[in-house]
Design a protein around this motif. Structure first.
Motif, mmCIF file in Angstrom:
data_model
loop_
_atom_site.group_PDB
_atom_site.id
_atom_site.type_symbol
_atom_site.label_atom_id
_atom_site.label_comp_id
_atom_site.label_asym_id
_atom_site.label_seq_id
_atom_site.Cartn_x
_atom_site.Cartn_y
_atom_site.Cartn_z
ATOM 1 N N GLU A 269 0.812 -1.215 0.000
ATOM 2 C CA GLU A 269 0.000 0.000 0.000
ATOM 3 C C GLU A 269 0.851 1.272 0.000
ATOM 4 O OE1 GLU A 269 -3.128 0.086 -0.388
ATOM 5 O OE2 GLU A 269 -3.993 -1.807 0.306
ATOM 6 N N HIS A 270 2.185 1.103 0.075
ATOM 7 C CA HIS A 270 3.134 2.226 -0.010
ATOM 8 C C HIS A 270 2.970 3.229 1.124
ATOM 9 C CE1 HIS A 270 4.142 0.582 -3.901
ATOM 10 N NE2 HIS A 270 2.887 0.729 -4.310
ATOM 11 N N MET A 271 2.657 2.734 2.328
ATOM 12 C CA MET A 271 2.683 3.577 3.511
ATOM 13 C C MET A 271 4.113 3.682 4.024
ATOM 14 S SD MET A 271 -0.526 2.440 5.900
ATOM 15 C CE MET A 271 -2.232 2.621 5.402
ATOM 16 N N SER A 272 4.376 4.710 4.835
ATOM 17 C CA SER A 272 5.666 4.761 5.509
ATOM 18 C C SER A 272 5.711 3.630 6.539
ATOM 19 C CB SER A 272 5.855 6.109 6.207
ATOM 20 O OG SER A 272 4.956 6.237 7.297
ATOM 21 N N MET A 273 6.932 3.233 6.920
ATOM 22 C CA MET A 273 7.055 2.126 7.874
ATOM 23 C C MET A 273 6.400 2.468 9.204
ATOM 24 S SD MET A 273 7.969 -0.929 8.365
ATOM 25 C CE MET A 273 9.060 -1.336 6.993
ATOM 26 N N ALA A 274 6.529 3.724 9.659
ATOM 27 C CA ALA A 274 5.917 4.121 10.931
ATOM 28 C C ALA A 274 4.395 4.034 10.853
ATOM 29 C CB ALA A 274 6.347 5.544 11.291
ATOM 30 N N MET A 388 4.796 -15.744 0.268
ATOM 31 C CA MET A 388 5.289 -14.378 0.395
ATOM 32 C C MET A 388 6.636 -14.158 -0.298
ATOM 33 S SD MET A 388 3.249 -12.327 1.987
ATOM 34 C CE MET A 388 1.729 -12.416 2.959
ATOM 35 N N VAL A 389 7.184 -15.178 -0.925
ATOM 36 C CA VAL A 389 8.442 -15.024 -1.658
ATOM 37 C C VAL A 389 8.165 -14.279 -2.964
ATOM 38 C CG1 VAL A 389 10.360 -16.224 -2.774
ATOM 39 C CG2 VAL A 389 9.371 -17.137 -0.663
ATOM 40 N N PRO A 390 8.833 -13.136 -3.217
ATOM 41 C CA PRO A 390 8.547 -12.370 -4.445
ATOM 42 C C PRO A 390 8.950 -13.141 -5.692
ATOM 43 C CG PRO A 390 10.456 -11.465 -3.301
ATOM 44 C CD PRO A 390 9.863 -12.496 -2.388
ATOM 45 N N SER A 391 8.277 -12.876 -6.783
ATOM 46 C CA SER A 391 8.541 -13.572 -8.037
ATOM 47 C C SER A 391 9.780 -13.066 -8.738
ATOM 48 C CB SER A 391 7.329 -13.424 -8.970
ATOM 49 O OG SER A 391 7.054 -12.055 -9.218
ATOM 50 N N ARG A 392 10.359 -11.979 -8.258
ATOM 51 C CA ARG A 392 11.563 -11.436 -8.860
ATOM 52 C C ARG A 392 12.411 -10.823 -7.753
ATOM 53 N NH1 ARG A 392 7.404 -8.339 -8.991
ATOM 54 N NH2 ARG A 392 7.520 -6.072 -8.730
ATOM 55 N N GLU A 393 13.553 -10.262 -8.127
ATOM 56 C CA GLU A 393 14.463 -9.677 -7.144
ATOM 57 C C GLU A 393 13.941 -8.317 -6.685
ATOM 58 O OE1 GLU A 393 17.389 -10.846 -5.948
ATOM 59 O OE2 GLU A 393 17.299 -12.746 -6.984
ATOM 60 N N ALA A 394 12.871 -8.296 -5.934
ATOM 61 C CA ALA A 394 12.274 -7.045 -5.457
ATOM 62 C C ALA A 394 11.314 -7.361 -4.325
ATOM 63 C CB ALA A 394 11.549 -6.334 -6.601
ATOM 64 N N THR A 395 10.716 -6.313 -3.793
ATOM 65 C CA THR A 395 9.711 -6.523 -2.755
ATOM 66 C C THR A 395 8.412 -7.006 -3.391
ATOM 67 O OG1 THR A 395 9.038 -4.209 -2.913
ATOM 68 C CG2 THR A 395 10.721 -4.759 -1.275
ATOM 69 N N LEU A 396 7.554 -7.559 -2.571
ATOM 70 C CA LEU A 396 6.272 -8.052 -3.062
ATOM 71 C C LEU A 396 5.393 -6.895 -3.535
ATOM 72 C CD1 LEU A 396 5.456 -10.664 -0.280
ATOM 73 C CD2 LEU A 396 5.779 -11.179 -2.687
ATOM 74 N N THR A 397 4.641 -7.139 -4.587
ATOM 75 C CA THR A 397 3.680 -6.158 -5.075
ATOM 76 C C THR A 397 2.335 -6.392 -4.396
ATOM 77 O OG1 THR A 397 2.977 -7.574 -6.908
ATOM 78 C CG2 THR A 397 4.851 -6.088 -7.301
ATOM 79 N N LEU A 398 1.419 -5.450 -4.555
ATOM 80 C CA LEU A 398 0.097 -5.584 -3.944
ATOM 81 C C LEU A 398 -0.624 -6.845 -4.416
ATOM 82 C CD1 LEU A 398 -2.145 -4.479 -2.146
ATOM 83 C CD2 LEU A 398 -2.895 -3.056 -4.067
ATOM 84 N N PRO A 399 -0.666 -7.152 -5.731
ATOM 85 C CA PRO A 399 -1.326 -8.395 -6.160
ATOM 86 C C PRO A 399 -0.686 -9.646 -5.570
ATOM 87 C CG PRO A 399 -1.049 -6.923 -8.035
ATOM 88 C CD PRO A 399 -0.265 -6.336 -6.906
ATOM 89 N N GLU A 400 0.636 -9.625 -5.364
ATOM 90 C CA GLU A 400 1.300 -10.795 -4.781
ATOM 91 C C GLU A 400 0.914 -10.952 -3.300
ATOM 92 O OE1 GLU A 400 5.419 -11.232 -7.376
ATOM 93 O OE2 GLU A 400 5.298 -9.674 -5.834
ATOM 94 N N PHE A 401 0.819 -9.853 -2.583
ATOM 95 C CA PHE A 401 0.329 -9.912 -1.203
ATOM 96 C C PHE A 401 -1.095 -10.461 -1.167
ATOM 97 C CE2 PHE A 401 3.661 -6.813 0.127
ATOM 98 C CZ PHE A 401 4.103 -7.476 1.265
ATOM 99 N N GLN A 402 -1.937 -9.958 -2.037
ATOM 100 C CA GLN A 402 -3.340 -10.403 -2.063
ATOM 101 C C GLN A 402 -3.438 -11.896 -2.345
ATOM 102 O OE1 GLN A 402 -4.685 -7.695 -5.076
ATOM 103 N NE2 GLN A 402 -5.340 -6.120 -3.614
ATOM 104 N N HIS A 403 -2.602 -12.385 -3.258
ATOM 105 C CA HIS A 403 -2.588 -13.818 -3.571
ATOM 106 C C HIS A 403 -2.118 -14.635 -2.367
ATOM 107 C CE1 HIS A 403 -2.056 -17.543 -5.819
ATOM 108 N NE2 HIS A 403 -0.796 -17.591 -5.392
#
Length: 440
Positions: A269-274, A388-403
Motif C-alpha cells: 500500500e506504499h505507507m511509511s514504515m511508521a 510471500m516469496v517475491p517472483s523477482r528480485e524485489a519486494t512483493l507487489t500488492l497483487p502478490e500480497f493479495q494472492h
C-alpha cells in the motif's frame, strides 16, 4: 444432579460431574484472576527476547532468536496435551503454581547468559507457560458460573495481549542504551523470575485444594488411564470442529496481522514504515477489546453460534476490505480495529469445547483445543511464508500480497461453514451438557 460447588467447602474434593456454581464467589474469582495474571506474566516473558535481539546477538555471537522461538512453540504445543491431563488428574492447586514456578526457573536459567542457557531457559518457560491459559480456562469452567464462561475466557486473552505490550515497551526502556536506566538484560530475567516465584506462592495459597474433577483420575497411573481423557475428547466430533474453527479464526491475526501486515501496508500500500506499524498495531488492540466483548455478548444471550458466526463474518468483510479496498477509503485505523475486535470470535470455541465434553475432562479439552489451534498455525504459517516469496528480485507487489493472503480468507470461510455445523453449547440453545462417564 450433584450439588453445586458453591455449596461445598473449597478444600473438599468434589464428586464427578459436579456443576459450576450459580453465583460468582470472591475466592473463586481471585483464583481465576491469579491464573489470568499468570497468562499476562508469561506473555510478557515470551515477548521480552524480541526486544533484546541486539544484546542477545552480542552475547551469543549470532542471532539465534528464530530457532529459540521455534523450539518454544514446539514445546508449548506438545505440552498443551500433557497440561490438560495433569489438570484433570491432579486439579488446579497441584499443577498451576508449579507451572508458574517452572517459568520462573526458566527465567533464572536464561539469565545465565550463554546461548545454550538461553535456549534451555526459553523451553522451560514454554513448559510452564502452557498452564496459564489452559489453567485459567479450567478454573473458569470449574469454579465460575457457566453463564459467564465466555467473558472470563475473553478477559484472559485480553490480559495476555496486554502482557505482550508489557513485555516489550518497559523492557526496551530498561535496557535501551540511549535511555537513562541502563539495566543489564540478565537483570531483567532475574526480575521476571522473582515475579514468577511470588505469583506461584500466591496462587498456591489461594487456589482451592481439590484433587481434580474425577475420582477415576486418581487410580493407578497407567497408559490406559492417561489415554482415557484423550479418547473422550478426541472421540467427540465437536472437539475437532471447535479446534479447527478456533485455529482458522486465529491465523488471520497471528499470521496475517502480527507477522505480515506491516510489510503489506509498507510495500503493497506504499505507507511509511511508521504508519504501517501503527496501523498493524490496531489489530491486537482490537483483539483486547473484542475477546471480552464478544464473550460477554455470548454469555448474555446464552448462545455461542450467533456470536461466533457474526464475528467471523465481520472478520471476513474487514479482511477483504484491508486487502482490496485502497488505503484511505475508510477512516484511518478503522478497518484494522474492526478486524481485531471481530477476531475475538476466535475465543468462543475455547468455551464450546469445554461445554461439549464431560466435566471431568475440562483440562484435557482445553489442552486439546490449544494443541489444535497451534497445529493449525503450524500448518498455515509455512504455507503463507512460501507464498510471500517475491517472483523477482524485489519486494512483493500488492497483487502478490493479495494472492498470498487468500489461504487466510479461505480459512475464515471454512470456519464459518463449520460454525453452522457445530452443535450449540450455550445454556439457552442446547440440550443439557455432556454427562460425566460415571453418570453415563
Amino acid at each position: 444432579m450433584s450439588p453445586a460447588i458453591d455449596k461445598t467447602p473449597a478444600a473438599v474434593p468434589q464428586p464427578e460431574g459436579v456443576a459450576p456454581p450459580n453465583d460468582l464467589k470472591p475466592v473463586f474469582f481471585l483464583a481465576w484472576l491469579l491464573c489470568a495474571i499468570f497468562y499476562f506474566y508469561q506473555y510478557a516473558v515470551r515477548s521480552a527476547p524480541g526486544v533484546m535481539q541486539e544484546e542477545l546477538t552480542v552475547a551469543w555471537g549470532g542471532n539465534h532468536i528464530g530457532a529459540m522461538i521455534s523450539a518454544y512453540y514446539v514445546a508449548y504445543a506438545v505440552m498443551a496435551l500433557v497440561a490438560g491431563v495433569l489438570l484433570d488428574r491432579y486439579g488446579a492447586h497441584r499443577t498451576i503454581p508449579y507451572g508458574i514456578a517452572v517459568v520462573g526457573i526458566g527465567c533464572l536459567v536464561f539469565a545465565q547468559g550463554g546461548e545454550a542457557a538461553g535456549m534451555a531457559g526459553f523451553v522451560l518457560q514454554a513448559l510452564g507457560a502452557i498452564f496459564a491459559f489452559i489453567g485459567s480456562s479450567y478454573v473458569a469452567a470449574r469454579y465460575l458460573p457457566s453463564r459467564m464462561l465466555a467473558i472470563f475466557v475473553g478477559f484472559t486473552q485480553c490480559l495476555g495481549m496486554a502482557g505482550a505490550a508489557f513485555g516489550s515497551k518497559p523492557v526496551h526502556m530498561a535496557i535501551d542504551p540511549a535511555g537513562s536506566f541502563h539495566v543489564p538484560w540478565q537483570t531483567i530475567w532475574i526480575a521476571f523470575a522473582v515475579m514468577g516465584f511470588v505469583l506461584a506462592v500466591a496462587t498456591w495459597i489461594v487456589m482451592p485444594k481439590e484433587k481434580g474433577d474425577s475420582a477415576s483420575h486418581h487410580g493407578p497411573l497407567s497408559v490406559a488411564s492417561i489415554l482415557l481423557p484423550f479418547r473422550i475428547v478426541f472421540g467427540n466430533p465437536q472437539s475437532w470442529l471447535a479446534g479447527i474453527i478456533g485455529g482458522l479464526l486465529f491465523v488471520p491475526t497471528t499470521i496475517g496481522a502480527l507477522v505480515w501486515a506491516t510489510a503489506f501496508l509498507h510495500d503493497g500500500e506504499h505507507m511509511s514504515m511508521a504508519e504501517a506499524a501503527s496501523d498493524a498495531s490496531m489489530v491486537p488492540i482490537g483483539w483486547v477489546i473484542g475477546c471480552p466483548l464478544l464473550g460477554d455478548i455470548s454469555d448474555r444471550i446464552g448462545r455461542r453460534k450467533p456470536v461466533l458466526i457474526g464475528g467471523a463474518l465481520v472478520m471476513l468483510a474487514a479482511g477483504l476490505a484491508a486487502m482490496y479496498v485502497p488505503a484511505g477509503t475508510f477512516p484511518r485505523y478503522s478497518v484494522a480495529l474492526v478486524l481485531g475486535i471481530a477476531s475475538g470470535a476466535a475465543m468462543i470455541p475455547f468455551s464450546m469445547i469445554k461445554e461439549a465434553n464431560p466435566s471431568e475432562v475440562k483440562g484435557t479439552a482445553a489442552g486439546v483445543m490449544n494443541f489444535l489451534v497451534f497445529l493449525t498455525t503450524g500448518i498455515m504459517s509455512p504455507l503463507i511464508s512460501r507464498l510471500m516469496v517475491p517472483s523477482r528480485e524485489a519486494t512483493l507487489t500488492l497483487p502478490e500480497f493479495q494472492h498470498a493472503f487468500l489461504p487466510l480468507v479461505f480459512g475464515v470461510v471454512v470456519a464459518i461453514l463449520l460454525s453452522i455445523i457445530i452443535r450449540e453449547t450455550g445454556h439457552e440453545g442446547h440440550a443439557p451438557a455432556a454427562p460425566s462417564r460415571a453418570s453415563a
